[in-house]
Design a protein around this motif. Sequence first.
Motif, PDB file in Angstrom:
ATOM      1  N   LEU A 141     -13.161  -9.024  -9.181  1.00  0.00           N
ATOM      2  CA  LEU A 141     -14.181  -8.459  -8.190  1.00  0.00           C
ATOM      3  C   LEU A 141     -15.836  -8.789  -8.672  1.00  0.00           C
ATOM      4  O   LEU A 141     -15.991  -8.667  -9.946  1.00  0.00           O
ATOM      5  CB  LEU A 141     -14.160  -7.034  -7.862  1.00  0.00           C
ATOM      6  CG  LEU A 141     -12.631  -6.642  -7.161  1.00  0.00           C
ATOM      7  CD1 LEU A 141     -12.709  -5.413  -6.968  1.00  0.00           C
ATOM      8  CD2 LEU A 141     -12.512  -7.292  -5.871  1.00  0.00           C
ATOM      9  N   LYS A 201     -19.225  -7.932  -9.148  1.00  0.00           N
ATOM     10  CA  LYS A 201     -19.866  -6.503  -9.088  1.00  0.00           C
ATOM     11  C   LYS A 201     -21.213  -6.678  -9.485  1.00  0.00           C
ATOM     12  O   LYS A 201     -21.682  -7.801  -9.772  1.00  0.00           O
ATOM     13  CB  LYS A 201     -19.294  -5.349 -10.129  1.00  0.00           C
ATOM     14  CG  LYS A 201     -17.849  -5.701 -10.055  1.00  0.00           C
ATOM     15  CD  LYS A 201     -17.333  -4.503 -11.460  1.00  0.00           C
ATOM     16  CE  LYS A 201     -17.603  -4.801 -12.549  1.00  0.00           C
ATOM     17  NZ  LYS A 201     -16.871  -6.257 -13.204  1.00  0.00           N
ATOM     18  N   GLU A 217      -8.393  -6.349  -7.673  1.00  0.00           N
ATOM     19  CA  GLU A 217      -7.196  -5.811  -6.909  1.00  0.00           C
ATOM     20  C   GLU A 217      -5.804  -6.026  -7.514  1.00  0.00           C
ATOM     21  O   GLU A 217      -5.455  -7.204  -7.820  1.00  0.00           O
ATOM     22  CB  GLU A 217      -7.644  -6.416  -5.524  1.00  0.00           C
ATOM     23  CG  GLU A 217      -8.971  -6.287  -4.893  1.00  0.00           C
ATOM     24  CD  GLU A 217      -9.175  -7.101  -3.830  1.00  0.00           C
ATOM     25  OE1 GLU A 217     -10.012  -6.607  -2.771  1.00  0.00           O
ATOM     26  OE2 GLU A 217      -8.710  -8.324  -3.801  1.00  0.00           O
ATOM     27  N   THR A 270      -7.214  -1.074  -5.888  1.00  0.00           N
ATOM     28  CA  THR A 270      -8.443  -1.809  -5.963  1.00  0.00           C
ATOM     29  C   THR A 270      -9.326  -1.089  -7.036  1.00  0.00           C
ATOM     30  O   THR A 270      -9.092   0.142  -7.517  1.00  0.00           O
ATOM     31  CB  THR A 270      -8.854  -1.983  -4.658  1.00  0.00           C
ATOM     32  OG1 THR A 270     -10.137  -2.721  -4.530  1.00  0.00           O
ATOM     33  CG2 THR A 270      -9.588  -0.475  -4.212  1.00  0.00           C
TER      34      THR A 270
END
Length: 381
Positions: free
Chosen positions: A201, A203, A213, A158
């Motif tokens: 992801l 952010k 991931e 991840t």
Amino acid sequence: MKRKHYDEDHLAFGDSVRTFLQKEVVPNYLEWEEAEISPREIFTAAGKNGFLGMAVDEQYGGGGIDDFRFNQILAEEVANAGVTGTGLGITLHNDTCLPYFLTYANEEQRERWLPGIVSGDLITAVGMTEPGAGSDLAGIRTSAVRDGDHYIVNGSKTFITNGINADLVITVVRTSPDRHTGLSLLILERGQEGFERGRNLNKIGLHSQDTAELSFTDVRVPVANLLGEEGKGFLQLVKKLPQERLSIAVSALAEARAAFNNTLAYVNERKAFGKSIGSFQNSKFVLAEIATELDVAQAYVDQSVIALNAGELDAVDASKAKFYCTELQGRTIDKCLQLHGGYGYMLEYPIARAYADARVTRIYGGSSEIMKEVISRSLGI
């Protein structure tokens, strides 16, 4: 203080990078921020212009010059252009991933991968962090079990920078139960069956940088993709972390200086009570403090780069650079945002994006707390 760190070749390289960024990246940057990923084509464009793999031997298409000052000036131009998210993909490719291939790849692997790394056709990433293993690399659980001429890989990673775009992932795997001698480095490649990418992801900052991931389900990876020796992964990581941490320090300091320069221009233009806010004593004192800290930090970072070029940069000095410069970046940009007033909180202003982008540098590549742990060990306490 006059800086005498670069020669004419470095400065000419920096000029070329600046021109490239202004033409290829700056006009599209906000669109890529919105899309939360930079296009793969920016890597091939960078490769075409000689901005990837500067340290790679010419026989593989590289620049043939192992001098980190070229990497440093590239990072500084990225900061000056305000394109940190896109630039991070390139600096990770050059500064963090490439050294593993240069040091540990055998001749067959070099011929197979280096030309594509230099051209940008093969984008790289490092798969260290797992849902249950961050700073504690010895806690990695992704397994690689030998099966004839292959390893069977199972597990997940991840927070992987370049995770969506990457073609080659330097993956830290467990090949035996021993906490340290049980780790190895395998190159997982795009398209291998069972190698899946999860979501890109979402952010706080660095939106144009894809962070993903990765999951591995019975991925058959050829033994020929083992980077270095089996069981040596932990030592390989430890040896390469100083350069990664120096790279983060270089970028953090460059981002802080860019924020300072932008703020200096802003306070001279912005009027309040009939005069520029830069004329107020508080503004002068805050900016004087920042200017001093930036110059002192620059001297240390430049010397660290010289030490890296000479093969003398150790983990402690690299940790000092990473710790100090990322903390300096955070407090500098915070002060600069304050001087912008309410406008500094608006995302249309570069200082707001810089504020969000800066927060993670005190976490990735080894948190500030880990850096202080490394430094304190050298003190005998």
